[in-house]
Structures are given as structure tokens and as C-alpha cells.
Design a protein around this motif. Structure first.
Motif, PDB file in Angstrom:
ATOM      1  N   UNK A  80      40.518  36.164  41.554  1.00 19.49           N
ATOM      2  CA  UNK A  80      39.594  35.059  41.345  1.00 19.49           C
ATOM      3  C   UNK A  80      38.926  34.843  42.707  1.00 19.49           C
ATOM      4  N   UNK A  81      37.931  33.988  42.747  1.00 19.75           N
ATOM      5  CA  UNK A  81      37.293  33.722  44.038  1.00 19.75           C
ATOM      6  C   UNK A  81      37.026  32.236  44.182  1.00 19.75           C
ATOM      7  N   UNK A  82      37.329  31.719  45.358  1.00 21.91           N
ATOM      8  CA  UNK A  82      36.852  30.373  45.703  1.00 21.91           C
ATOM      9  C   UNK A  82      35.422  30.581  46.187  1.00 21.91           C
ATOM     10  N   UNK A  83      34.466  29.924  45.538  1.00 22.18           N
ATOM     11  CA  UNK A  83      33.071  30.086  45.949  1.00 22.18           C
ATOM     12  C   UNK A  83      32.564  28.743  46.470  1.00 22.18           C
ATOM     13  N   UNK A  84      32.295  28.729  47.755  1.00 17.20           N
ATOM     14  CA  UNK A  84      31.751  27.512  48.363  1.00 17.20           C
ATOM     15  C   UNK A  84      30.252  27.499  48.087  1.00 17.20           C
TER      16      UNK A  84
ATOM     17  N   UNK B  56      36.008  27.503  41.492  1.00 14.77           N
ATOM     18  CA  UNK B  56      37.016  28.554  41.323  1.00 14.77           C
ATOM     19  C   UNK B  56      36.424  29.509  40.293  1.00 14.77           C
ATOM     20  N   UNK B  57      36.055  30.710  40.737  1.00 12.91           N
ATOM     21  CA  UNK B  57      35.376  31.646  39.823  1.00 12.91           C
ATOM     22  C   UNK B  57      36.369  32.654  39.265  1.00 12.91           C
ATOM     23  N   UNK B  58      36.405  32.757  37.956  1.00 12.13           N
ATOM     24  CA  UNK B  58      37.401  33.573  37.291  1.00 12.13           C
ATOM     25  C   UNK B  58      37.003  35.030  37.141  1.00 12.13           C
ATOM     26  N   UNK B  59      37.977  35.900  37.322  1.00  9.54           N
ATOM     27  CA  UNK B  59      37.763  37.319  37.074  1.00  9.54           C
ATOM     28  C   UNK B  59      38.793  37.889  36.112  1.00  9.54           C
ATOM     29  N   UNK B  60      40.042  37.407  36.234  1.00 14.60           N
ATOM     30  CA  UNK B  60      41.150  38.020  35.493  1.00 14.60           C
ATOM     31  C   UNK B  60      40.919  37.966  33.984  1.00 14.60           C
TER      32      UNK B  60
END
Ligand SMILES: Cc1ncc(COP(=O)(O)O)c(C=O)c1O
Length: 358
Positions: A225-229, A213-217
Motif C-alpha cells: 500500500x502507499x501513504x500518499x501525502x 492510504x492508497x490500496x494495492x493489495x
């Protein structure tokens, strides 16, 4: 559209006021706001079929390797819920630190929305180890026990600490040897990269992490945010899970363009490095104030401290921050990408002043 837009909205806050409660209190970085304007006007296909989301895959692959695939979502809880569902069957359980956000701060969403059992372990510093994982890694094949099939760690942790790349590698090896997959809650992954001085992939993809789970906020985005597989062999049906979990944005271009602005250059690292440096500055500033004790290593953008409760309560009338532990009186002070040196110095002076009134 008008060249000079006007608005009926009014500014309703004092923009010079900054506190230390959370990196979520900060606004949007100006470079991110500029990216919004770039993506605005005209029409783009909805639900992620837009040009910004298409390009985003290249951006994420540059950071996380050729097999990485990014799925933008609205928030961190959603990213975690989608990620964990993608790793686990209905009977799966995930091993996590007791202090993990998925356990403490998501209103039970992993259990209620994803139906996943959390198996938690107390830790001294928010970090799991292979030994701590083993306290819950048992009972495979026993139909009476939710099956431990994944491990979730947070980087940087909820307690402001960081795993080294070697520590994450050891956790991944240990988990994989036992048939478990690894999720990283990387709500503050950029802060960890800044502390470790490593590229993002060095302590994720290259360490064996399966999904992130990659954070941006917290690092300057308005939201996103992005789920990065990272390991496509480990996951199932993300597209369906994202929609079912209410995390599919119709105007996805506006989440994607923010990530492009954050990750194409070094904005992600500048913001995180700055927030970390401000936390270090605060730690240094309070170190010599008698009666104030910094109680955890400062390895990201948070400072945890113990000081007399009445002093904290007086300080809270001047600056926003939270008690981390109501029982012990431990407080958490967080810096953000927009915290200034002057903010830190003024806050440290206020702490010294309030301590002096005892
Ligand atoms: C470790 C961690 N994970 C995830 C999140 C994301 O939560 P939210 O659903 O509020 O975006 C947060 C936010 O505080 C966090 O600290």
C-alpha cells in the motif's frame, strides 16, 4: 542465476476454487508477477533508495498532482497508522465512522501503536457527512478532551458505498474550516474511481484531502500500500513515522515496481472496474431470487444481503464468505479482479438452489 528456475515447493491448493469472502483471497495479477521478475536480479540500494521507488514518485504525481509524494508500506493498517500519526499531535483525535476499518478491524492499532483517540459516529451507510462530523467536532481547547484535529473517511466504504467528489469536497471544507485535516482510507480507492468514472485526483487532491492510504493489495498486488501525502503542509516526519511503525521495507523495490505496473497504464482501473462489474452481476443475478434481499447499494465490489441463516450456512459449505453481522444474519459477498462471470453465475445458481430447499 539459472535460466530455468526450479523449486522444491509444491502447489497445495486448487487454483480453480474462488470464493466471495474477500478481495484479499485473490492471488497476484499476472502483470504484477511479471513486474517482480523485471525488478529481480542484481542489487539495488535498500530501504527505498532504489530506482523503482524514485520513479514511483512520477507515477503517483501523474495521478494525484504535482505536490503528491508516495511512501510505500506493507499493509493497509500500517498505511492508516502512519498517515494518522503524520497528521496529529500526541493529544489529537480523529473523527471516523463507527464502521471504519481503523475502528473495527485494526485491533486498536491507531490507539495502541499511534496513541490516537478515535471519536466515532454511527452512520447509515458507512459515510460521514458534515452533520455527522459535528457530533464529535467540539471541545477544542478543553484540556480534558482529546482534540478532534482530523477526520478519516473510507473510499469506497466498508459497506460497499462510495462518496461523490462533491461529498468529499464538502467534508474537507467543513473539516478545514474547523482546523481539522482529512485522511482517506483508500484501500479500495480504485474501485471508487471506477464507479464514479473520475480520475483519482478528482475526489482526493482536488477535493481537498490531505493524506491518503492508497490500496494495492486488494487490486492485484502481492502486498503493498502507499501513504500518499497530498498536502505536504499538513504532515510531519513521515520517514521517521514509517520506520517507527515497522512499515519501512528493506527490499522496497518490490513494492514500488508493483505500483508502477498497477498505475503506469490502466491495470488499476481494469482490475477495479472488473471487480465492480462482477459485484453488479451478482446483485442482478440474486435480485429475482425470492427471499434474498440486497440490503445496501452496490457501488463498489461488495454485495451485502439478507437471506435465511440456515441457507447461508449451507452455502458456506460450498463457497467461502462471511457473515457481516452475526446478529442480523447479513452476509457480505465480495468480488475480486479475478472473479469470472462463470464464478458469479455458478454462485447465483447455488444460492437459488439452496433457497429452493427451504
Ligand atoms: C477499508 C480497509 N482499510 C484498510 C484495510 C487494510 O488492511 P490490512 O492491514 O489488512 O492490509 C482493509 C482491509 O481489509 C480495508 O478493508
Amino acid at each position: 542465476m539459472n535460466d530455468t528456475p526450479t523449486t522444491d515447493a509444491q502447489r497445495r491448493h486448487d487454483p480453480s476454487v474462488r470464493g466471495f469472502a474477500s478481495d484479499n483471497y485473490a492471488g497476484v495479477h499476472p502483470e504484477i508477477l511479471a513486474a517482480f521478475a523485471l525488478a529481480n536480479d542484481g542489487h539495488q540500494v535498500a530501504y527505498g533508495e532504489d530506482d523503482y521507488t524514485a520513479h514511483l514518485q512520477e507515477v503517483f504525481r501523474r495521478h494525484f498532482g504535482e505536490r503528491a509524494e508516495a511512501f510505500p508500506v506493507f499493509n493497509g493498517t500500517g498505511a492508516n497508522v502512519v498517515s494518522l500519526q503524520a497528521l496529529l499531535p500526541r493529544w489529537g483525535a480523529v473523527i471516523a465512522a463507527e464502521s471504519a476499518h481503523i475502528n473495527v478491524d485494526e485491533c486498536g492499532a491507531p490507539e495502541k501503536i499511534a496513541g490516537i483517540k478515535l471519536l466515532t459516529v454511527p452512520t447509515p451507510d458507512g459515510k460521514l457527512t458534515p452533520e455527522l462530523i459535528d457530533r464529535q467536532a467540539w471541545g477544542w481547547g478543553d484540556e480534558h478532551r482529546a482534540q478532534p484535529l482530523a477526520v478519516s473517511i473510507t473510499q469506497s466504504t466498508e459497506l460497499g458505498t462510495c462518496y461523490t467528489a462533491e461529498e468529499i469536497r464538502a467534508i474537507c471544507d467543513h473539516a478545514h474550516e474547523r482546523g481539522m485535516l482529512v485522511h482517506v482510507d483508500g484501500s479500495r480507492l480504485a474501485n471508487a474511481a471506477a464507479t464514479l468514472g473520475l480520475p483519482l485526483r478528482a475526489f482526493t487532491t482536488d477535493a481537498g484531502v490531505d493524506i491518503l492510504s492508497f490500496g494495492g493489495t486488494k487490486n492485484g498486488l502481492l502486498l503493498g500500500e502507499a501513504v500518499v501525502v497530498l498536502n505536504p503542509d499538513a504532515v510531519r516526519n513521515i520517514l521517521f513515522l514509517r520506520k517507527m511503525s515497522m512499515q519501512l521495507a528493506s527490499k522496497m523495490r518490490f513494492i514500488s515496481v508493483q505500483f508502477e505496473a498497477l498505475l503506469s497504464g490502466d491495470l488499476w482501473l481494469r482490475n477495479a472496474g472488473h471487480a465492480n462489474a462482477m459485484a453488479k452481476r451478482l446483485e442482478a443475478a440474486v435480485r429475482d431470487i425470492e427471499g434474498v434481499e440486497v440490503v445496501r447499494p452496490v457501488q463498489a465490489n461488495a454485495v451485502f444481503a439478507l437471506l435465511p441463516r440456515e441457507v447461508s450456512e449451507r452455502l458456506q459449505k460450498r463457497y467461502r464468505f462471511y457473515f457481516w453481522n452475526e446478529h442480523t444474519g447479513e452476509v457480505r459477498w465480495m468480488a475480486a479482479f479475478d472473479t469470472t462471470e462463470a464464478d458469479i453465475d455458478a454462485f447465483a445458481s447455488a444460492i437459488a438452489e439452496e433457497m429452493g430447499k427451504r
